[in-house]
Write an enzyme that holds these catalytic residues in place. Structure first.
Site, PDB file in Angstrom:
ATOM      1  N   TYR A  19     -28.939 -22.032  -8.721  1.00  0.00           N
ATOM      2  CA  TYR A  19     -27.547 -22.944  -8.561  1.00  0.00           C
ATOM      3  C   TYR A  19     -27.605 -23.631  -7.281  1.00  0.00           C
ATOM      4  CZ  TYR A  19     -22.687 -23.996  -8.864  1.00  0.00           C
ATOM      5  OH  TYR A  19     -21.414 -24.592  -8.655  1.00  0.00           O
ATOM      6  N   LYS A  54     -27.586 -27.922  -6.570  1.00  0.00           N
ATOM      7  CA  LYS A  54     -26.316 -28.647  -5.782  1.00  0.00           C
ATOM      8  C   LYS A  54     -26.913 -29.232  -4.552  1.00  0.00           C
ATOM      9  CE  LYS A  54     -23.113 -27.775  -8.852  1.00  0.00           C
ATOM     10  NZ  LYS A  54     -22.674 -28.643  -9.535  1.00  0.00           N
TER      11      LYS A  54
HETATM   12  N1  LIG Z   1     -15.372 -23.319  -9.875  1.00  0.00           N
HETATM   13  C1  LIG Z   1     -15.874 -23.409  -8.728  1.00  0.00           C
HETATM   14  O1  LIG Z   1     -15.773 -22.247  -7.918  1.00  0.00           O
HETATM   15  C2  LIG Z   1     -17.077 -24.173  -8.260  1.00  0.00           C
HETATM   16  C3  LIG Z   1     -17.541 -24.198  -6.937  1.00  0.00           C
HETATM   17  C4  LIG Z   1     -18.306 -25.186  -6.642  1.00  0.00           C
HETATM   18  C5  LIG Z   1     -18.787 -26.363  -7.669  1.00  0.00           C
HETATM   19  N2  LIG Z   1     -18.313 -26.116  -8.831  1.00  0.00           N
HETATM   20  C6  LIG Z   1     -18.525 -27.545  -9.860  1.00  0.00           C
HETATM   21  O2  LIG Z   1     -17.715 -27.768 -10.388  1.00  0.00           O
HETATM   22  C7  LIG Z   1     -18.155 -28.546 -11.641  1.00  0.00           C
HETATM   23  C8  LIG Z   1     -17.190 -28.360 -12.623  1.00  0.00           C
HETATM   24  O3  LIG Z   1     -16.822 -26.866 -12.838  1.00  0.00           O
HETATM   25  P1  LIG Z   1     -15.636 -26.073 -13.139  1.00  0.00           P
HETATM   26  O4  LIG Z   1     -15.481 -25.271 -11.966  1.00  0.00           O
HETATM   27  O5  LIG Z   1     -14.535 -27.120 -13.411  1.00  0.00           O
HETATM   28  O6  LIG Z   1     -16.172 -25.278 -14.267  1.00  0.00           O
HETATM   29  P2  LIG Z   1     -15.610 -25.430 -15.842  1.00  0.00           P
HETATM   30  O7  LIG Z   1     -16.492 -24.264 -16.721  1.00  0.00           O
HETATM   31  O8  LIG Z   1     -14.208 -24.793 -15.978  1.00  0.00           O
HETATM   32  O9  LIG Z   1     -15.791 -26.789 -16.306  1.00  0.00           O
HETATM   33  C9  LIG Z   1     -17.177 -27.104 -16.623  1.00  0.00           C
HETATM   34  C10 LIG Z   1     -16.926 -27.943 -17.955  1.00  0.00           C
HETATM   35  O10 LIG Z   1     -18.329 -28.778 -17.738  1.00  0.00           O
HETATM   36  C11 LIG Z   1     -18.734 -28.626 -19.349  1.00  0.00           C
HETATM   37  N3  LIG Z   1     -20.400 -28.587 -19.421  1.00  0.00           N
HETATM   38  C12 LIG Z   1     -21.092 -27.753 -18.971  1.00  0.00           C
HETATM   39  N4  LIG Z   1     -22.450 -28.144 -19.145  1.00  0.00           N
HETATM   40  C13 LIG Z   1     -22.292 -29.561 -19.824  1.00  0.00           C
HETATM   41  C14 LIG Z   1     -23.312 -30.360 -20.253  1.00  0.00           C
HETATM   42  N5  LIG Z   1     -24.414 -30.032 -20.219  1.00  0.00           N
HETATM   43  N6  LIG Z   1     -22.919 -31.615 -20.626  1.00  0.00           N
HETATM   44  C15 LIG Z   1     -21.487 -31.679 -20.839  1.00  0.00           C
HETATM   45  N7  LIG Z   1     -20.631 -30.718 -20.433  1.00  0.00           N
HETATM   46  C16 LIG Z   1     -21.048 -29.622 -19.771  1.00  0.00           C
HETATM   47  C17 LIG Z   1     -18.084 -27.401 -19.986  1.00  0.00           C
HETATM   48  O11 LIG Z   1     -18.153 -27.656 -21.268  1.00  0.00           O
HETATM   49  C18 LIG Z   1     -16.749 -27.475 -19.052  1.00  0.00           C
HETATM   50  O12 LIG Z   1     -15.930 -27.989 -20.075  1.00  0.00           O
HETATM   51  C19 LIG Z   1     -19.531 -27.865 -11.849  1.00  0.00           C
HETATM   52  O13 LIG Z   1     -20.371 -28.893 -11.524  1.00  0.00           O
HETATM   53  C20 LIG Z   1     -19.608 -26.714 -10.944  1.00  0.00           C
HETATM   54  O14 LIG Z   1     -20.978 -26.512 -10.619  1.00  0.00           O
HETATM   55  C21 LIG Z   1     -17.454 -25.321  -9.444  1.00  0.00           C
END
Ligand SMILES: NC(=O)c1ccc[n+]([C@@H]2O[C@H](COP(=O)([O-])OP(=O)(O)OC[C@H]3O[C@@H](n4cnc5c(N)ncnc54)[C@H](O)[C@@H]3O)[C@@H](O)[C@H]2O)c1
Length: 262
Positions: free
Chosen positions: A156, A160
Site C-alpha cells: 500500500y 502511494k
Molecule cells: N481512510 C483512510 O484512512 C485513508 C488514508 C489514506 C489514504 N486513503 C485513500 O483515500 C482513498 C479513498 O478511500 P476511502 O478511505 O474513502 O475508502 P472507502 O473504502 O470508503 O472508499 C473507496 C471507494 O473506492 C471504490 N473503489 C475501490 N477500488 C476501485 C476500483 N478498482 N475502481 C473503482 N472504484 C473502486 C470503492 O468501491 C469505494 O467506494 C483511497 O485511495 C485510499 O487509499 C484513505
C-alpha cells in the site's frame, strides 16, 4: 456563486468515503459531477444525495484498474456534461496489515493495479481531453503511508509513494499546457477503509500517534481537494498536501490534555 461554477469533475471511488464527501462538496460549489465507482449501489446513492441537494451528477460504473473502463468513464463524462475540468483519481484499496515477507504476490499486484495503475490510467485518458480544452486539474489520493514507512503496509505504502512521484512528473510534463497536477496524502480518515472505523478499540499503535489525537472525517479531505480543484490554488502544481493531523511531522512530544478540534 460557487467556487467550481461551470466546471465538470470526474471523481473515482465516489461511491463512499472521501470520494463521496468530495463529490457532494464539489456539487455544492457548482460543479457537475461524474461519480465513478465499481460498486454501483454506492455510486447511485452519491448521485441521489447530490440531486436531493439540488446539484447535478451522473454515475458511471468503472474499475480504475481496467483501461477500457477508464476510457469509457472519461468519454461518458464528456458526452454527458460537455467537458472535463477536474479529474480526482481517488479510488484505492488497502489490505490487512502484513509484513513484507508474508505479503502474497497476488495482494501486491491487486493493490498496485488499483492504486497506482488506476491513477496512471485515469490521467492517461483524461489528459488528451484537457490538452484539447487548454486547461485541466488532476488530483490524486496518495497517503501518509506513502510519505513515511509503516510496518505492515509495504504494498500500500509503495503504491502511494508511486502516486506522489507520478504527480510530480505529470506536473512538470504539463505545466506549460495549463494542466495542474497535485496529490493529497491523508492520515487516518473515518471511512470503511480505516482501521479506526472497522475496530476503534483495536487500532494498531502507529495509527494512534497522530499529533491531534483523533482521526479525521472524509469532509476534512474534501475541503483540501476543493482548494486544489479551484482557482484558489492557481499557482500550485506538483505538490503533495498532507492531511494527517500532524502524523508525518514527527513523534508527538506529549499527549495533549484534550483532542484538538477540527
Ligand atoms: N481512510 C483512510 O484512512 C485513508 C488514508 C489514506 C489514504 N486513503 C485513500 O483515500 C482513498 C479513498 O478511500 P476511502 O478511505 O474513502 O475508502 P472507502 O473504502 O470508503 O472508499 C473507496 C471507494 O473506492 C471504490 N473503489 C475501490 N477500488 C476501485 C476500483 N478498482 N475502481 C473503482 N472504484 C473502486 C470503492 O468501491 C469505494 O467506494 C483511497 O485511495 C485510499 O487509499 C484513505
Amino acid at each position: 456563486m460557487g467556487r467550481l461554477e461551470g466546471k465538470v469533475a470526474l471523481i473515482t471511488g465516489a461511491g463512499a468515503g472521501i470520494g463521496r464527501a468530495t463529490a457532494l462538496l464539489f456539487a455544492e460549489e457548482g460543479a457537475k459531477v461524474m461519480v465513478a465507482d465499481f460498486v454501483p449501489a454506492g455510486g447511485h446513492e452519491t448521485v441521489k444525495m447530490i440531486k436531493e441537494a439540488g446539484g447535478q451528477a451522473a454515475f458511471v460504473e468503472a474499475d480504475v484498474s481496467k483501461s477500457a473502463d477508464v476510457q469509457r468513464m472519461v468519454n461518458l463524462t464528456v458526452d454527458t456534461f460537455g467537458r472535463l475540468d477536474i479529474l480526482f483519481n481517488n479510488a484505492g484499496i488497502q489490505s490487512k496489515f502484513m509484513m513484507t515477507a508474508d505479503t502474497p504476490e497476488e495482494a501486491w499486484d491487486r493493490i498496485f493495479a488499483t492504486n497506482i495503475k488506476g491513477v496512471f490510467l485515469g490521467s492517461k485518458h483524461a489528459i488528451p481531453v484537457m490538452l484539447q480544452q487548454g486547461s485541466g486539474v488532476i488530483i490524486s489520493t496518495a497517503s501518509a503511508a506513502g510519505v513515511i514507512g509503516l510496518p505492515g503496509t509495504g504494498a500500500y505504502g509503495a503504491s502511494k509513494a508511486g502516486i506522489i512521484s507520478l504527480t510530480r512528473t505529470m506536473a512538470l510534463e504539463y505545466a506549460d499546457r495549463n494542466i495542474r497536477v497535485n496529490c493529497i496524502s491523508p492520515g487516518t480518515i473515518m471511512t470503511s477503509m480505516s482501521p479506526g472505523a472497522i475496530d476503534p478499540e483495536n487500532v494498531p499503535p502507529f495509527h494512534q500517534s497522530q499529533a491531534m489525537r483523533r482521526f479525521a472525517q472524509p469532509g476534512e479531505v474534501a475541503t483540501v481537494a476543493l482548494y486544489l480543484a479551484s482557482n484558489d490554488s492557481s499557482f500550485v502544481t506538483g505538490t503533495n498536501t498532507v492531511v494527517d493531523g500532524g502524523y508525518t511531522a514527527g513523534v508527538p512530544k506529549q499527549k495533549p490534555k484534550k483532542p484538538a478540534t477540527g
